[in-house]
Design an enzyme around this catalytic site. Structure first.
Site, PDB file in Angstrom:
ATOM      1  N   ILE A  65      84.366  82.297 -18.074  1.00  0.00           N
ATOM      2  CA  ILE A  65      85.041  81.995 -19.343  1.00  0.00           C
ATOM      3  C   ILE A  65      86.452  82.596 -19.343  1.00  0.00           C
ATOM      4  CG2 ILE A  65      84.864  82.130 -21.867  1.00  0.00           C
ATOM      5  CD1 ILE A  65      81.786  82.627 -21.393  1.00  0.00           C
ATOM      6  N   ASP A  84      90.016  92.971 -13.180  1.00  0.00           N
ATOM      7  CA  ASP A  84      88.683  92.471 -12.819  1.00  0.00           C
ATOM      8  C   ASP A  84      88.258  93.142 -11.523  1.00  0.00           C
ATOM      9  OD1 ASP A  84      87.185  89.425 -13.581  1.00  0.00           O
ATOM     10  OD2 ASP A  84      86.532  90.612 -11.862  1.00  0.00           O
ATOM     11  N   SER A 169      77.971  87.726 -28.151  1.00  0.00           N
ATOM     12  CA  SER A 169      76.994  86.715 -27.725  1.00  0.00           C
ATOM     13  C   SER A 169      76.005  86.413 -28.841  1.00  0.00           C
ATOM     14  CB  SER A 169      76.243  87.270 -26.517  1.00  0.00           C
ATOM     15  OG  SER A 169      75.101  86.509 -26.267  1.00  0.00           O
ATOM     16  N   TYR A 193      70.678  93.452 -23.098  1.00  0.00           N
ATOM     17  CA  TYR A 193      71.981  92.767 -23.039  1.00  0.00           C
ATOM     18  C   TYR A 193      72.497  92.522 -24.462  1.00  0.00           C
ATOM     19  CZ  TYR A 193      75.232  88.835 -22.726  1.00  0.00           C
ATOM     20  OH  TYR A 193      76.314  88.016 -22.894  1.00  0.00           O
ATOM     21  N   LYS A 197      75.704  94.304 -26.691  1.00  0.00           N
ATOM     22  CA  LYS A 197      76.782  93.517 -27.319  1.00  0.00           C
ATOM     23  C   LYS A 197      76.896  93.900 -28.796  1.00  0.00           C
ATOM     24  CE  LYS A 197      78.351  90.981 -23.955  1.00  0.00           C
ATOM     25  NZ  LYS A 197      79.744  90.952 -23.549  1.00  0.00           N
ATOM     26  N   ASN A 222      75.807  78.929 -25.857  1.00  0.00           N
ATOM     27  CA  ASN A 222      75.716  78.752 -24.401  1.00  0.00           C
ATOM     28  C   ASN A 222      76.980  78.118 -23.817  1.00  0.00           C
ATOM     29  OD1 ASN A 222      73.023  79.288 -25.286  1.00  0.00           O
ATOM     30  ND2 ASN A 222      72.373  78.682 -23.240  1.00  0.00           N
ATOM     31  N   PHE A 261      60.886  76.766 -18.600  1.00  0.00           N
ATOM     32  CA  PHE A 261      60.167  77.959 -19.041  1.00  0.00           C
ATOM     33  C   PHE A 261      59.525  77.736 -20.412  1.00  0.00           C
ATOM     34  CE2 PHE A 261      63.602  79.703 -16.258  1.00  0.00           C
ATOM     35  CZ  PHE A 261      62.768  80.060 -15.204  1.00  0.00           C
ATOM     36  N   ARG A 335      59.644  82.631 -20.852  1.00  0.00           N
ATOM     37  CA  ARG A 335      60.268  83.885 -20.434  1.00  0.00           C
ATOM     38  C   ARG A 335      60.234  84.844 -21.620  1.00  0.00           C
ATOM     39  NH1 ARG A 335      65.899  82.101 -17.756  1.00  0.00           N
ATOM     40  NH2 ARG A 335      66.071  81.230 -19.841  1.00  0.00           N
TER      41      ARG A 335
HETATM   42  N1  LIG Z   1      78.323  82.518 -20.085  1.00  0.00           N
HETATM   43  C1  LIG Z   1      77.798  82.475 -21.288  1.00  0.00           C
HETATM   44  O1  LIG Z   1      77.088  81.522 -21.667  1.00  0.00           O
HETATM   45  C2  LIG Z   1      78.039  83.616 -22.263  1.00  0.00           C
HETATM   46  C3  LIG Z   1      77.408  83.567 -23.518  1.00  0.00           C
HETATM   47  C4  LIG Z   1      77.643  84.590 -24.403  1.00  0.00           C
HETATM   48  C5  LIG Z   1      78.508  85.622 -24.086  1.00  0.00           C
HETATM   49  N2  LIG Z   1      79.085  85.679 -22.851  1.00  0.00           N
HETATM   50  C6  LIG Z   1      79.983  86.798 -22.553  1.00  0.00           C
HETATM   51  O2  LIG Z   1      81.205  86.292 -22.059  1.00  0.00           O
HETATM   52  C7  LIG Z   1      81.798  87.206 -21.140  1.00  0.00           C
HETATM   53  C8  LIG Z   1      82.188  86.462 -19.887  1.00  0.00           C
HETATM   54  O3  LIG Z   1      81.024  85.865 -19.334  1.00  0.00           O
HETATM   55  P1  LIG Z   1      81.087  84.885 -18.083  1.00  0.00           P
HETATM   56  O4  LIG Z   1      79.986  83.904 -18.239  1.00  0.00           O
HETATM   57  O5  LIG Z   1      82.466  84.424 -17.890  1.00  0.00           O
HETATM   58  O6  LIG Z   1      80.654  85.893 -16.935  1.00  0.00           O
HETATM   59  P2  LIG Z   1      81.291  86.131 -15.491  1.00  0.00           P
HETATM   60  O7  LIG Z   1      80.315  86.995 -14.752  1.00  0.00           O
HETATM   61  O8  LIG Z   1      81.694  84.863 -14.864  1.00  0.00           O
HETATM   62  O9  LIG Z   1      82.606  86.958 -15.838  1.00  0.00           O
HETATM   63  C9  LIG Z   1      82.634  88.339 -15.975  1.00  0.00           C
HETATM   64  C10 LIG Z   1      83.854  88.843 -15.230  1.00  0.00           C
HETATM   65  O10 LIG Z   1      83.951  90.248 -15.425  1.00  0.00           O
HETATM   66  C11 LIG Z   1      84.109  90.888 -14.183  1.00  0.00           C
HETATM   67  N3  LIG Z   1      83.506  92.215 -14.318  1.00  0.00           N
HETATM   68  C12 LIG Z   1      82.204  92.521 -14.531  1.00  0.00           C
HETATM   69  N4  LIG Z   1      82.052  93.860 -14.643  1.00  0.00           N
HETATM   70  C13 LIG Z   1      83.295  94.391 -14.511  1.00  0.00           C
HETATM   71  C14 LIG Z   1      83.802  95.721 -14.541  1.00  0.00           C
HETATM   72  N5  LIG Z   1      82.983  96.771 -14.725  1.00  0.00           N
HETATM   73  N6  LIG Z   1      85.130  95.915 -14.383  1.00  0.00           N
HETATM   74  C15 LIG Z   1      85.968  94.856 -14.193  1.00  0.00           C
HETATM   75  N7  LIG Z   1      85.541  93.580 -14.141  1.00  0.00           N
HETATM   76  C16 LIG Z   1      84.225  93.357 -14.302  1.00  0.00           C
HETATM   77  C17 LIG Z   1      83.437  89.998 -13.162  1.00  0.00           C
HETATM   78  O11 LIG Z   1      83.921  90.162 -11.844  1.00  0.00           O
HETATM   79  C18 LIG Z   1      83.760  88.615 -13.720  1.00  0.00           C
HETATM   80  O12 LIG Z   1      85.000  88.166 -13.231  1.00  0.00           O
HETATM   81  C19 LIG Z   1      80.759  88.301 -20.936  1.00  0.00           C
HETATM   82  O13 LIG Z   1      81.124  89.394 -21.741  1.00  0.00           O
HETATM   83  C20 LIG Z   1      79.470  87.685 -21.434  1.00  0.00           C
HETATM   84  O14 LIG Z   1      78.579  88.660 -21.933  1.00  0.00           O
HETATM   85  C21 LIG Z   1      78.869  84.678 -21.927  1.00  0.00           C
END
Ligand SMILES: NC(=O)c1ccc[n+]([C@@H]2O[C@H](COP(=O)([O-])OP(=O)(O)OC[C@H]3O[C@@H](n4cnc5c(N)ncnc54)[C@H](O)[C@@H]3O)[C@@H](O)[C@H]2O)c1
Length: 374
Positions: A65, A84, A169, A193, A197, A222, A261, A335
Protein backbone atom coordinates in the site's frame (compact mmCIF):
# COMPACT_ATOMS: atom_id res chain seq x y z
CA UNK A 1 -13.94 39.08 29.51
CA UNK A 2 -13.38 36.57 32.29
CA UNK A 3 -15.76 36.69 35.23
CA UNK A 4 -14.52 36.89 38.82
CA UNK A 5 -15.23 33.27 39.61
CA UNK A 6 -13.17 32.11 36.63
CA UNK A 7 -10.30 34.43 37.54
CA UNK A 8 -10.22 33.08 41.07
CA UNK A 9 -10.26 29.47 39.75
CA UNK A 10 -7.42 30.39 37.46
CA UNK A 11 -5.26 31.62 40.30
CA UNK A 12 -6.02 28.53 42.36
CA UNK A 13 -5.06 26.24 39.49
CA UNK A 14 -1.89 28.21 38.83
CA UNK A 15 -0.92 28.14 42.51
CA UNK A 16 -1.37 24.37 42.54
CA UNK A 17 0.98 23.99 39.60
CA UNK A 18 3.74 26.59 40.06
CA UNK A 19 5.89 25.16 37.24
CA UNK A 20 3.05 25.32 34.79
CA UNK A 21 2.40 27.87 32.10
CA UNK A 22 -0.87 29.66 32.09
CA UNK A 23 -2.79 29.91 28.83
CA UNK A 24 -5.80 32.17 28.86
CA UNK A 25 -8.15 32.38 25.97
CA UNK A 26 -9.28 35.98 26.37
CA UNK A 27 -12.44 35.64 24.30
CA UNK A 28 -14.03 33.05 26.58
CA UNK A 29 -13.72 31.98 30.20
CA UNK A 30 -11.45 28.98 29.55
CA UNK A 31 -7.93 28.31 30.77
CA UNK A 32 -5.36 25.59 31.16
CA UNK A 33 -2.24 25.08 33.24
CA UNK A 34 0.23 22.95 31.32
CA UNK A 35 3.66 21.56 32.11
CA UNK A 36 6.37 23.19 30.03
CA UNK A 37 6.84 20.25 27.61
CA UNK A 38 3.15 20.07 26.77
CA UNK A 39 2.97 23.85 26.43
CA UNK A 40 5.92 23.83 24.01
CA UNK A 41 4.41 21.01 21.94
CA UNK A 42 1.10 22.85 21.82
CA UNK A 43 2.82 26.00 20.56
CA UNK A 44 4.66 23.93 17.97
CA UNK A 45 1.51 22.23 16.79
CA UNK A 46 -0.30 25.56 16.57
CA UNK A 47 2.57 26.90 14.49
CA UNK A 48 2.52 23.83 12.24
CA UNK A 49 -1.18 23.15 12.07
CA UNK A 50 -1.95 25.71 9.43
CA UNK A 51 1.23 25.00 7.48
CA UNK A 52 0.97 23.45 4.05
CA UNK A 53 2.35 19.92 3.94
CA UNK A 54 5.10 19.42 1.40
CA UNK A 55 7.71 17.00 2.69
CA UNK A 56 6.69 13.62 4.05
CA UNK A 57 8.43 10.70 5.72
CA UNK A 58 6.80 7.44 4.61
CA UNK A 59 7.63 4.39 6.71
CA UNK A 60 6.94 1.16 4.82
CA UNK A 61 6.87 3.05 1.52
CA UNK A 62 8.45 0.08 -0.29
CA UNK A 63 5.53 -2.15 0.71
CA UNK A 64 2.28 -2.88 -1.08
CA UNK A 65 0.00 0.00 0.00
CA UNK A 66 2.88 2.34 0.83
CA UNK A 67 4.42 2.15 -2.66
CA UNK A 68 1.14 2.99 -4.41
CA UNK A 69 0.72 5.95 -2.07
CA UNK A 70 4.31 7.12 -2.62
CA UNK A 71 3.65 7.10 -6.36
CA UNK A 72 0.53 9.23 -5.96
CA UNK A 73 2.36 11.62 -3.62
CA UNK A 74 5.15 12.04 -6.15
CA UNK A 75 2.63 12.56 -8.96
CA UNK A 76 1.23 15.41 -6.88
CA UNK A 77 4.72 16.85 -6.33
CA UNK A 78 5.10 16.08 -2.63
CA UNK A 79 8.70 15.58 -1.53
CA UNK A 80 8.94 12.02 -0.18
CA UNK A 81 11.51 10.15 1.89
CA UNK A 82 10.84 6.43 2.34
CA UNK A 83 12.13 4.59 5.40
CA UNK A 84 11.83 0.82 4.99
CA UNK A 85 13.81 -2.20 6.15
CA UNK A 86 12.72 -4.21 3.06
CA UNK A 87 11.57 -7.11 5.23
CA UNK A 88 8.54 -7.51 2.93
CA UNK A 89 8.92 -4.47 0.67
CA UNK A 90 10.65 -4.09 -2.70
CA UNK A 91 13.30 -1.39 -3.16
CA UNK A 92 12.32 -0.86 -6.82
CA UNK A 93 8.76 0.03 -5.79
CA UNK A 94 9.92 3.30 -4.23
CA UNK A 95 10.36 4.95 -7.64
CA UNK A 96 12.05 8.35 -7.57
CA UNK A 97 11.43 9.02 -3.88
CA UNK A 98 14.49 9.25 -1.64
CA UNK A 99 15.09 5.89 0.05
CA UNK A 100 16.59 5.15 3.45
CA UNK A 101 16.98 1.49 4.33
CA UNK A 102 16.39 0.98 8.04
CA UNK A 103 14.03 0.14 10.85
CA UNK A 104 11.40 2.65 11.95
CA UNK A 105 11.94 1.66 15.58
CA UNK A 106 15.67 2.51 15.50
CA UNK A 107 15.86 5.56 17.76
CA UNK A 108 19.30 6.76 16.70
CA UNK A 109 18.39 6.47 13.04
CA UNK A 110 15.11 8.31 13.61
CA UNK A 111 16.83 11.16 15.45
CA UNK A 112 19.34 11.47 12.64
CA UNK A 113 16.72 11.38 9.88
CA UNK A 114 14.47 13.93 11.62
CA UNK A 115 17.45 16.20 12.18
CA UNK A 116 18.71 15.99 8.60
CA UNK A 117 15.34 16.30 6.86
CA UNK A 118 12.67 18.82 7.75
CA UNK A 119 9.42 16.89 7.47
CA UNK A 120 5.97 18.42 7.56
CA UNK A 121 4.26 15.09 8.23
CA UNK A 122 4.72 11.33 8.51
CA UNK A 123 2.77 8.47 6.93
CA UNK A 124 3.25 5.29 8.94
CA UNK A 125 2.61 2.13 6.91
CA UNK A 126 5.40 -0.09 8.22
CA UNK A 127 4.21 -2.85 10.51
CA UNK A 128 4.11 -6.56 11.13
CA UNK A 129 0.86 -7.55 9.48
CA UNK A 130 0.11 -11.28 9.61
CA UNK A 131 -2.86 -12.19 11.78
CA UNK A 132 -1.93 -15.86 12.30
CA UNK A 133 1.70 -15.00 13.08
CA UNK A 134 0.51 -12.45 15.63
CA UNK A 135 -1.40 -15.19 17.47
CA UNK A 136 1.65 -17.46 17.49
CA UNK A 137 4.14 -14.69 18.31
CA UNK A 138 2.42 -11.70 19.97
CA UNK A 139 5.75 -10.42 21.33
CA UNK A 140 6.90 -9.59 17.80
CA UNK A 141 3.71 -7.59 17.19
CA UNK A 142 3.85 -5.58 20.42
CA UNK A 143 7.55 -4.95 19.83
CA UNK A 144 7.10 -3.74 16.27
CA UNK A 145 3.65 -2.17 16.10
CA UNK A 146 3.53 -0.67 19.60
CA UNK A 147 7.09 -0.19 20.96
CA UNK A 148 8.45 0.67 17.50
CA UNK A 149 5.50 3.00 16.93
CA UNK A 150 6.20 4.80 20.22
CA UNK A 151 9.82 5.33 19.16
CA UNK A 152 8.55 6.88 15.95
CA UNK A 153 6.08 9.29 17.54
CA UNK A 154 8.58 10.23 20.26
CA UNK A 155 11.11 11.12 17.57
CA UNK A 156 8.42 13.13 15.79
CA UNK A 157 7.46 15.10 18.88
CA UNK A 158 11.13 15.72 19.69
CA UNK A 159 11.66 17.10 16.17
CA UNK A 160 8.46 19.16 16.27
CA UNK A 161 6.79 17.11 13.49
CA UNK A 162 3.23 16.81 14.71
CA UNK A 163 1.15 15.42 11.85
CA UNK A 164 0.76 11.70 11.21
CA UNK A 165 -1.34 9.45 8.97
CA UNK A 166 -1.48 5.95 10.43
CA UNK A 167 -2.34 2.67 8.66
CA UNK A 168 -4.87 1.12 11.00
CA UNK A 169 -7.09 -1.82 10.18
CA UNK A 170 -10.63 -3.17 10.32
CA UNK A 171 -9.04 -5.84 12.56
CA UNK A 172 -9.54 -3.40 15.48
CA UNK A 173 -13.27 -4.25 15.47
CA UNK A 174 -12.99 -8.00 16.00
CA UNK A 175 -16.33 -9.76 15.52
CA UNK A 176 -18.70 -6.90 14.58
CA UNK A 177 -22.13 -6.70 16.18
CA UNK A 178 -23.53 -4.77 13.24
CA UNK A 179 -22.86 -4.59 9.52
CA UNK A 180 -21.81 -2.38 7.83
CA UNK A 181 -19.66 -1.29 10.74
CA UNK A 182 -19.08 2.37 11.64
CA UNK A 183 -16.15 3.99 13.46
CA UNK A 184 -18.19 4.49 16.63
CA UNK A 185 -18.71 0.72 17.06
CA UNK A 186 -17.04 -1.01 19.97
CA UNK A 187 -13.61 -2.42 19.26
CA UNK A 188 -12.87 -5.93 20.52
CA UNK A 189 -9.92 -7.21 18.47
CA UNK A 190 -9.75 -11.00 18.27
CA UNK A 191 -6.01 -11.24 17.64
CA UNK A 192 -2.79 -9.45 18.71
CA UNK A 193 -2.42 -7.82 15.27
CA UNK A 194 -5.74 -5.96 15.66
CA UNK A 195 -5.00 -5.29 19.33
CA UNK A 196 -1.67 -3.62 18.53
CA UNK A 197 -3.33 -1.44 15.86
CA UNK A 198 -5.97 -0.33 18.36
CA UNK A 199 -3.31 0.23 21.01
CA UNK A 200 -1.39 2.56 18.68
CA UNK A 201 -4.57 4.45 17.78
CA UNK A 202 -5.05 5.06 21.52
CA UNK A 203 -1.45 6.18 21.92
CA UNK A 204 -2.10 8.76 19.21
CA UNK A 205 -5.12 10.05 21.12
CA UNK A 206 -3.13 10.58 24.31
CA UNK A 207 -0.19 12.09 22.43
CA UNK A 208 -2.58 14.59 20.91
CA UNK A 209 -3.65 15.92 24.31
CA UNK A 210 -0.18 15.89 25.84
CA UNK A 211 2.13 16.78 22.96
CA UNK A 212 -0.09 18.30 20.29
CA UNK A 213 0.36 15.40 17.86
CA UNK A 214 -2.41 15.46 15.24
CA UNK A 215 -3.27 12.28 13.42
CA UNK A 216 -5.57 10.54 11.01
CA UNK A 217 -5.92 6.78 11.52
CA UNK A 218 -7.28 5.06 8.44
CA UNK A 219 -8.91 1.73 9.22
CA UNK A 220 -8.47 -0.12 5.95
CA UNK A 221 -10.70 -3.01 5.09
CA UNK A 222 -9.24 -5.55 2.60
CA UNK A 223 -6.67 -3.87 0.38
CA UNK A 224 -6.54 -5.43 -3.08
CA UNK A 225 -5.68 -4.64 -6.70
CA UNK A 226 -2.45 -3.40 -8.28
CA UNK A 227 -0.97 -0.97 -10.79
CA UNK A 228 0.97 -3.36 -13.06
CA UNK A 229 1.75 -0.71 -15.69
CA UNK A 230 3.78 1.13 -13.02
CA UNK A 231 5.42 -2.07 -11.75
CA UNK A 232 3.43 -1.89 -8.53
CA UNK A 233 1.52 -4.59 -6.70
CA UNK A 234 1.83 -6.91 -3.70
CA UNK A 235 5.12 -8.73 -3.26
CA UNK A 236 4.64 -11.88 -5.35
CA UNK A 237 7.65 -13.62 -3.82
CA UNK A 238 6.01 -13.84 -0.38
CA UNK A 239 3.57 -16.49 0.82
CA UNK A 240 0.16 -14.97 0.34
CA UNK A 241 -2.24 -14.69 3.23
CA UNK A 242 -4.79 -12.54 1.37
CA UNK A 243 -7.59 -14.20 -0.55
CA UNK A 244 -7.31 -12.66 -4.03
CA UNK A 245 -3.58 -13.42 -4.56
CA UNK A 246 -4.18 -16.96 -3.23
CA UNK A 247 -7.03 -17.55 -5.67
CA UNK A 248 -4.94 -16.13 -8.52
CA UNK A 249 -2.07 -18.47 -7.58
CA UNK A 250 -4.53 -21.34 -8.00
CA UNK A 251 -5.63 -19.88 -11.37
CA UNK A 252 -1.99 -19.86 -12.49
CA UNK A 253 -1.51 -23.45 -11.31
CA UNK A 254 1.10 -22.32 -8.74
CA UNK A 255 -0.98 -24.08 -6.09
CA UNK A 256 -3.14 -27.09 -6.78
CA UNK A 257 -6.29 -25.73 -5.14
CA UNK A 258 -7.70 -22.98 -2.95
CA UNK A 259 -8.85 -23.84 0.54
CA UNK A 260 -12.01 -22.04 1.67
CA UNK A 261 -11.86 -21.56 5.43
CA UNK A 262 -15.38 -22.49 6.56
CA UNK A 263 -18.73 -22.56 4.74
CA UNK A 264 -20.98 -22.57 7.80
CA UNK A 265 -21.03 -18.84 8.56
CA UNK A 266 -24.31 -16.95 8.80
CA UNK A 267 -23.95 -15.48 5.29
CA UNK A 268 -25.78 -16.08 2.02
CA UNK A 269 -23.48 -18.92 0.87
CA UNK A 270 -21.92 -19.73 4.24
CA UNK A 271 -18.47 -18.30 3.42
CA UNK A 272 -16.88 -15.17 4.91
CA UNK A 273 -17.78 -11.77 3.51
CA UNK A 274 -15.18 -9.02 3.17
CA UNK A 275 -15.03 -5.48 1.80
CA UNK A 276 -12.32 -5.23 -0.90
CA UNK A 277 -10.94 -1.76 -1.54
CA UNK A 278 -8.58 -0.95 -4.40
CA UNK A 279 -5.10 0.03 -3.30
CA UNK A 280 -5.32 3.18 -5.48
CA UNK A 281 -8.47 4.23 -3.63
CA UNK A 282 -6.54 3.72 -0.39
CA UNK A 283 -3.70 5.86 -1.72
CA UNK A 284 -6.19 8.62 -2.57
CA UNK A 285 -7.57 8.47 1.00
CA UNK A 286 -4.05 9.21 2.29
CA UNK A 287 -3.77 12.39 0.25
CA UNK A 288 -7.13 13.55 1.60
CA UNK A 289 -5.96 12.73 5.13
CA UNK A 290 -2.94 14.99 4.63
CA UNK A 291 -5.21 17.79 3.50
CA UNK A 292 -7.28 17.28 6.63
CA UNK A 293 -4.17 17.67 8.78
CA UNK A 294 -3.30 20.94 7.04
CA UNK A 295 -6.39 22.57 8.46
CA UNK A 296 -7.45 20.45 11.44
CA UNK A 297 -5.59 19.35 14.53
CA UNK A 298 -6.67 16.55 16.87
CA UNK A 299 -7.20 12.82 16.42
CA UNK A 300 -9.33 11.51 13.55
CA UNK A 301 -10.38 7.98 12.67
CA UNK A 302 -11.92 6.85 9.37
CA UNK A 303 -12.98 3.53 7.89
CA UNK A 304 -11.76 3.04 4.34
CA UNK A 305 -13.88 0.46 2.55
CA UNK A 306 -16.44 0.43 -0.23
CA UNK A 307 -19.45 -0.55 1.87
CA UNK A 308 -20.05 -3.56 -0.40
CA UNK A 309 -19.10 -7.05 0.77
CA UNK A 310 -18.25 -10.15 -1.29
CA UNK A 311 -18.16 -13.74 -0.07
CA UNK A 312 -15.20 -16.03 -0.69
CA UNK A 313 -17.24 -17.95 -3.28
CA UNK A 314 -18.19 -14.72 -5.06
CA UNK A 315 -14.50 -13.80 -5.28
CA UNK A 316 -13.62 -17.22 -6.70
CA UNK A 317 -16.45 -16.88 -9.27
CA UNK A 318 -15.23 -13.42 -10.29
CA UNK A 319 -11.64 -14.67 -10.64
CA UNK A 320 -12.86 -17.50 -12.90
CA UNK A 321 -14.77 -14.94 -14.96
CA UNK A 322 -11.80 -12.56 -15.32
CA UNK A 323 -9.14 -15.21 -15.92
CA UNK A 324 -11.26 -17.71 -17.86
CA UNK A 325 -9.70 -20.48 -15.79
CA UNK A 326 -11.14 -23.12 -13.48
CA UNK A 327 -10.18 -22.77 -9.82
CA UNK A 328 -10.03 -26.08 -7.93
CA UNK A 329 -11.18 -25.59 -4.35
CA UNK A 330 -11.81 -27.50 -1.17
CA UNK A 331 -13.77 -26.52 1.92
CA UNK A 332 -11.68 -26.47 5.08
CA UNK A 333 -12.27 -25.59 8.72
CA UNK A 334 -12.87 -22.04 9.94
CA UNK A 335 -9.79 -20.07 10.95
CA UNK A 336 -9.78 -18.96 14.59
CA UNK A 337 -10.83 -15.34 15.04
CA UNK A 338 -12.15 -14.89 11.47
CA UNK A 339 -15.36 -12.82 11.65
CA UNK A 340 -18.13 -13.95 9.29
CA UNK A 341 -18.79 -10.50 7.87
CA UNK A 342 -16.57 -7.41 7.82
CA UNK A 343 -17.98 -4.58 5.73
CA UNK A 344 -17.27 -0.88 6.18
CA UNK A 345 -19.67 1.93 6.76
CA UNK A 346 -17.49 4.56 5.09
CA UNK A 347 -19.94 7.46 5.19
CA UNK A 348 -17.74 9.44 7.56
CA UNK A 349 -14.73 9.63 5.22
CA UNK A 350 -17.03 10.31 2.27
CA UNK A 351 -18.77 13.11 4.14
CA UNK A 352 -15.79 14.72 5.88
CA UNK A 353 -12.96 14.19 3.39
CA UNK A 354 -14.89 13.77 0.14
CA UNK A 355 -13.38 10.32 -0.48
CA UNK A 356 -15.19 8.01 -2.89
CA UNK A 357 -14.06 4.60 -4.12
CA UNK A 358 -13.40 4.67 -7.88
CA UNK A 359 -12.66 1.00 -8.57
CA UNK A 360 -15.04 -1.97 -8.55
CA UNK A 361 -14.32 -5.63 -7.88
CA UNK A 362 -13.74 -6.46 -11.55
CA UNK A 363 -10.98 -3.86 -11.90
CA UNK A 364 -9.47 -5.02 -8.61
CA UNK A 365 -9.27 -8.60 -9.87
CA UNK A 366 -8.23 -7.68 -13.43
CA UNK A 367 -5.33 -5.50 -12.19
CA UNK A 368 -4.24 -8.18 -9.70
CA UNK A 369 -4.35 -10.82 -12.44
CA UNK A 370 -2.27 -8.64 -14.79
CA UNK A 371 0.22 -8.11 -11.98
CA UNK A 372 0.38 -11.75 -10.97
CA UNK A 373 0.91 -12.92 -14.56
CA UNK A 374 3.81 -10.51 -15.20
N1 LIG B 1 -2.98 -5.21 3.15
C1 LIG B 1 -4.12 -5.02 3.78
O1 LIG B 1 -5.19 -5.52 3.38
C2 LIG B 1 -4.17 -4.17 5.04
C3 LIG B 1 -5.39 -4.05 5.72
C4 LIG B 1 -5.43 -3.27 6.85
C5 LIG B 1 -4.31 -2.59 7.28
N2 LIG B 1 -3.12 -2.75 6.64
C6 LIG B 1 -1.95 -2.02 7.15
O2 LIG B 1 -1.35 -1.31 6.08
C7 LIG B 1 0.06 -1.19 6.28
C8 LIG B 1 0.77 -1.61 5.02
O3 LIG B 1 0.41 -2.95 4.72
P1 LIG B 1 0.87 -3.67 3.38
O4 LIG B 1 -0.20 -4.62 3.00
O5 LIG B 1 1.33 -2.66 2.41
O6 LIG B 1 2.08 -4.52 3.93
P2 LIG B 1 3.55 -4.72 3.34
O7 LIG B 1 4.16 -5.83 4.13
O8 LIG B 1 3.52 -4.85 1.87
O9 LIG B 1 4.25 -3.33 3.70
C9 LIG B 1 4.87 -3.08 4.91
C10 LIG B 1 6.19 -2.39 4.61
O10 LIG B 1 6.81 -2.05 5.84
C11 LIG B 1 8.14 -2.49 5.84
N3 LIG B 1 8.49 -2.78 7.23
C12 LIG B 1 7.97 -3.73 8.04
N4 LIG B 1 8.52 -3.65 9.27
C13 LIG B 1 9.39 -2.61 9.22
C14 LIG B 1 10.27 -2.01 10.18
N5 LIG B 1 10.34 -2.49 11.43
N6 LIG B 1 11.02 -0.96 9.80
C15 LIG B 1 10.95 -0.47 8.53
N7 LIG B 1 10.15 -1.00 7.58
C16 LIG B 1 9.39 -2.05 7.93
C17 LIG B 1 8.18 -3.70 4.92
O11 LIG B 1 9.45 -3.97 4.37
C18 LIG B 1 7.17 -3.29 3.86
O12 LIG B 1 7.80 -2.56 2.84
C19 LIG B 1 0.36 -2.05 7.50
O13 LIG B 1 0.47 -1.19 8.61
C20 LIG B 1 -0.85 -2.94 7.64
O14 LIG B 1 -1.08 -3.32 8.98
C21 LIG B 1 -3.03 -3.53 5.51
Amino acid sequence: MLDNKTISELYQAFAASPNGFLIVDSGSPSFAVLPYKAYKALRQSQANSSKKINKILVTGGAGYIGSHTVRLLREQNYEVVVLDNLSTGRGEAVGDAKFIEGDFSDRDLLDRVFLEERFDAVMHFAASIKVDESVANPAKYYESNVVGGINLVNAMVKAGVVRLVFSSSAAVYGEPQISPIGEESVCHPTNPYGETKLCFENILKWYSGAYGLSSVSLRYFNAAGALPEAGLGYNRSLDHTHLIPRVLDAALGKTSEIEVFGNDYDTSDGTCIRDYVHVLDLAAAHILALTKLETDSGTHIYNVGTGRGYSVLEIIDEVMEVTGRMIPMKIGARRAGDPGRLVANSQKIQRELGWKPEYDLKSIIQSSWDWQKQ
